[in-house]
Design a protein around this motif. Sequence first.
Motif: not given
Length: 318
Positions: A300-304, A277-282
Amino acid sequence: MAIAKAERLMNLALCLLGTRRPLSKRELRGSIEAYLEAGSDDSFNRMFERDKDDLRELGLVIETVENLDGETGYLARRDSNRLPAITLDAEEAAALGLAAKVWQQARLAGAASGALQKLRAAGMPEAEDSYEAHHSALEPRIPVHEAAFEPLMLACRDRRPVIFDYRKANAARPEQRQVEPWTLECWRGHWYLAGWDRDRGAERVFRLSRITGRVRSRAGAFSASVPDVVTVRETVESWAGETATRSALIKLRSGSGYPLRSRALSSRELGDGWDELEIPYGHGLDAWLVEFGPDVVVLEPADLRADVLERLRAVAKG
């Protein structure tokens, strides 16, 4: 017993509304038969304080006045206990009726029901409940399970600072926070408190389910100004993860994580019981993903991915 108490409350209310000057406890005791029958001063004082609190809970505004001799008196001014004319159309009445059904928390459910009864007694129209007729299978509800909700709700209303122990998602132990509470917001089924953190000198948002122990009120006024409602709500949404600035890619176990699926920008089957899944990242997404435990893997991303792993390790350590 119920009839006797109702009669006693009615007599007390009539005495307080019918006087032009404050009446002392001594005068009230001599005017109401049930108080005269009290066996002792302690018994009378307990009865009177309970009755006074009950009348205030019912909406009677009782003033406490101290006379020149230092004696405390009580009265209920008529102008303070008179509602203005209430004019609601059928649509407004229907909206209030629907709102009253939302609360599951006992205190608020009772208050909402009582308020509706008072409005109907004052002439509010009995609107046809089109919601009930066409959507009987759906029930609007705001769940309130956290013990901290009620004391924080009252503290927000009364503008009283509070102290509580709070455990951050990536912390093993709670720490004490001194907060000036502004408002409570429900988001994704969870309640959040927005307010001013005195120790950090900045506004913060706290998830109620992470408050441990008892919420304690503190005397004194707020040291920081309270922003308008829109600003507070935007802060809650931002800290809770509503404001998305980019997207993240995750693996989600098939048949799980429906709240994540409802927000997905795209999805595809990977096989072996997993979907991508691609989900909004906030802000706050890492804390939300941790709640799904082994059913979610951040690609990804690595920081998440690093943030989620850090939170999971903190939970595993206890």
